[in-house]
Scaffold this active site. Structure first.
Site, PDB file in Angstrom:
ATOM      1  N   ASP A  44      12.797 -14.639  32.875  1.00 54.48           N
ATOM      2  CA  ASP A  44      13.224 -15.448  34.012  1.00 54.48           C
ATOM      3  C   ASP A  44      14.106 -14.677  34.988  1.00 54.48           C
ATOM      4  O   ASP A  44      15.140 -15.170  35.434  1.00 54.48           O
ATOM      5  CB  ASP A  44      13.976 -16.693  33.525  1.00 54.48           C
ATOM      6  CG  ASP A  44      13.105 -17.636  32.720  1.00 54.48           C
ATOM      7  OD1 ASP A  44      12.056 -17.195  32.232  1.00 54.48           O
ATOM      8  OD2 ASP A  44      13.474 -18.811  32.574  1.00 54.48           O
ATOM      9  N   CYS A  82       6.547 -18.581  31.835  1.00 53.19           N
ATOM     10  CA  CYS A  82       6.409 -17.609  30.750  1.00 53.19           C
ATOM     11  C   CYS A  82       5.063 -17.612  30.042  1.00 53.19           C
ATOM     12  O   CYS A  82       4.423 -16.559  29.903  1.00 53.19           O
ATOM     13  CB  CYS A  82       7.535 -17.808  29.743  1.00 53.19           C
ATOM     14  SG  CYS A  82       7.725 -19.504  29.146  1.00 53.19           S
ATOM     15  N   ASP A 243       9.844 -11.204  33.212  1.00 54.56           N
ATOM     16  CA  ASP A 243       8.575 -11.882  32.890  1.00 54.56           C
ATOM     17  C   ASP A 243       8.086 -12.835  33.975  1.00 54.56           C
ATOM     18  O   ASP A 243       6.960 -13.316  33.905  1.00 54.56           O
ATOM     19  CB  ASP A 243       8.633 -12.574  31.524  1.00 54.56           C
ATOM     20  CG  ASP A 243       9.454 -13.848  31.500  1.00 54.56           C
ATOM     21  OD1 ASP A 243      10.264 -14.076  32.418  1.00 54.56           O
ATOM     22  OD2 ASP A 243       9.283 -14.627  30.545  1.00 54.56           O
TER      23      ASP A 243
END
Length: 629
Positions: A44, A82, A243
């Site tokens: 994040d 994610c 990510d």
């Protein structure tokens, strides 16, 4: 179509045979002739780092790594959340090609498909993952020797090359808001994006986010210290990347550049410069457009392993490096309990976005996102009419398509799609987006429920490659039916709504929600069309027809809520159709009669055999409608 499908299957069989030969050859190579590969990932976070010229950041260890690595100016995570982002990485394929771009979607994979850890393992590498998996697959077997909190390259055999992943969660969305926390970064100095209101809550969240990045930076440094202590730093290629974009609202979950742009550093020690990216320069910056779909093919290529034929990414380094791409692509599907479908692409400066649900606002109530104070105060201020246009935009319905100039508008708040000077660019990027959907056989132009209904016992990818999936027609119809400026004629809709292809019928029915006029709401022929569509054999088409009927005048509007309530019952339809029905019911909740509200509130939340990863979403939606006035 049949000949094309045969060619695809034939190429795949040839590629499998070739890969078997290549892997057999690799097994005979000396281990010390091959590089170790280390991926360090953090959750994040976008490029909010010192090495990306962010003066507010405090990230000395990553900055030091950058000084001896190649930085990529524009790397996209393909998905802004994610699970689909990691699905893209581990498969080397766009999650949309697998039907796996919806959050926690748990799809099956073709039997012959191998994920990259297994390819490395078969080539003699020791594969360790510490320890995030979070793939959107039902029963994946990625191929890790060890995937745990203890996983480490130190578990390998003597002289065995390794591929190791270390993933850090301290920068995750949930860590932005957890308390107690003593701020280190000064909230007064935080640079707020134009779309966020300037409030103490927002400033605190941004400051805490940067604090977490500093903590993450130290963890990255610890792994690099271990590598050096083990005497491996001169034989190990190191990647560092985030990510997806930051966990702040309108970054995470949204395929703007703010949700997709991630830092990517690649360090290649002197010993292996022959497999480094083109024009590799320690401390340098590459303008090449790269994305998560390219990571696995690139790592394999740098190890001298030819990527499997099914992988769609292009290696940007190593023996099998390919040509740079003019565009990279992003996608959004269902985010937890909220349904949407968006595609985006960039040429490095401009971002094009296509919205397939322009009638729905950008930001709807997602329970997990609403736990962040920024989200709460932002929505409250919108309801109170206290936001400016840029801040209000994301709680309102969307245009059909958008174009942003990152050079003049890095926060992506000004849509220049309608400006004459950008008409040619808009056409080119729209066409590139459509061509990509066709080439990759984008399954997202079917609803999630329809993907599984149509696939049956097959993996969605297998169905998507078959002649039964007419992607060319779906692209044509989905773009036309969601075009607010130039909606299709009623004659064309009459033709499409009778199509044998359920996806075509779905978009044809939904097109009325995107029309700029209201004349259709009193049209008896359209009411008759919707009445038939509410009996369609596809539950997704029935949901769409009932949603449109809620906009009609007359008796059909009175029948629609009961149709939706029936479709919201997990005992009859599993988990995915009820999620779609409840996304509509909560929009019209205040208009429903009391007895129907009580009927919906009493619906079961999940079935005994519900997939664990999606089983909570119906319950979240039922909880939300009970909180509505």
């Amino acid at each position: 179509m049949c000949r094309r499908y045969t060619r695809i299957v034939t190429r795949t069989m040839i590629a499998i045979a070739a890969a078997s030969f290549i892997l057999g050859t690799i097994h005979t190579a000396r281990a010390d002739d091959r590089p170790n590969i280390l991926w360090i990932t953090s959750e994040d976070n976008g490029p909010e780092l010192g090495c990306y010229n962010d003066a507010y950041a405090d990230t000395p260890r990553i900055d030091a790594l950058a000084s001896r690595s190649l930085r990529y100016k524009r790397c996209w995570s393909n998905a802004p959340v994610c699970a689909p982002a990691r699905t893209t990485i581990v498969s080397g394929m766009y999650a949309t090609s697998l039907g796996a771009h919806h959050m926690r979607s748990a799809v099956g994979l073709p039997d012959a498909m191998r994920l990259y850890p297994l390819v490395f393992r078969d080539a003699g590498y020791y594969t360790s993952n510490n320890n995030k998996t979070d793939y959107n697959f039902a029963n994946p077997e990625p191929g890790w020797h060890d995937s745990s909190r203890q996983a480490h390259w130190r578990g390998r055999a003597e002289n065995q090359p390794f591929f190791a992943v270390f993933n850090f969660t301290v920068s995750h969305e949930s860590k932005i808001r957890n308390k107690p926390h003593t701020l280190v970064h000064d909230p007064a100095k935080a640079k707020l994006p134009a779309y966020h209101p300037d409030t103490p809550e927002v400033r605190r969240d941004w400051a805490q986010y940067y604090d977490r990045l500093t903590e993450m930076d130290a963890m990255v440094g610890k792994v690099l210290d271990d590598l050096k202590a083990d005497g491996l730093d001169d034989s190990t290629i190191v990647f560092y990347y985030g990510d997806h974009g930051s966990g702040m609202p309108r970054s995470k979950r949204w395929p703007f550049d703010s949700g997709l742009h991630v830092p990517l550093l690649v360090h290649v020690p002197e010993k292996f410069r022959s497999v480094a990216p083109e024009n590799y320069l320690p401390g340098g910056m590459s303008d090449r457009l790269v994305a998560f779909v390219d990571l696995a093919p690139t790592a394999l290529s740098m190890a001298g392993i030819q990527p499997p034929e099914n992988m769609q990414g292009v290696p940007f380094a190593g023996q099998f490096a390919g040509e740079a791409k003019p565009f990279i692509f992003g996608y959004r599907g269902r985010m937890d309990e909220r349904i949407d479908e968006v595609r985006s692409c960039t040429d490095g400066r401009f971002v094009y976005m296509k919205h397939f649900y322009p009638d729905r606002p950008y930001l709807k109530h997602v329970e997990f996102m609403f736990q962040t104070p920024t989200t709460q105060v932002w929505k409250r201020m919108f309801d109170e009419g206290k936001l400016n246009d840029a801040q209000s935009k994301f709680w309102q319905p969307k245009p059909s398509e958008e174009l942003f100039d990152l050079e003049s508008d890095p926060d992506e708040t000004v849509n220049v799609a309608g400006r004459p000077e950008h008409a040619d660019r808009l056409r080119r990027m729209r066409q590139a987006m459509q061509d990509w959907s066709i080439e990759t056989r984008d399954l997202g132009l079917l609803t999630e429920a329809e993907i599984h209904r149509r696939s049956g016992d097959q993996a969605p990818r297998t169905f998507g490659l078959s002649p039964d999936y007419d992607i060319e027609q779906l692209v044509q119809v989905a773009y036309a039916c969601t075009d607010r400026e130039n909606p299709p004629s009623l004659g064309k809709l009459n033709q499409w709504v009778r199509s044998s292809e359920s996806g075509v019928r779905y978009w044809a029915v939904r097109s009325f929600l995107c029309r700029p006029d209201d004349a259709w709401k009193n049209d008896a022929s359209i009411a008759k069309m919707l009445e038939a569509a509410m009996l369609d054999d596809s539950p997704s088409v029935r949901v769409a027809a009932a949603e449109v009927a809620m906009q009609m005048d007359g008796p059909l509007r009175q029948r629609a809520p009961a149709v939706l309530a029936n479709l919201a019952d997990v005992d009859n339809y599993g988990q995915l159709v009820p999620v779609a029905a409840l996304n509509v019911l909560d929009k019209y909740w205040s208009e429903l009669p009391d007895d129907l509200q009580k009927r919906v509130e009493a619906l079961p939340e999940k079935t005994k055999d519900a997939p664990q990863r999606v089983s909570g979403y119906v319950g979240r939606l039922l909880k939300h409608v009970q909180s509505l006035p």
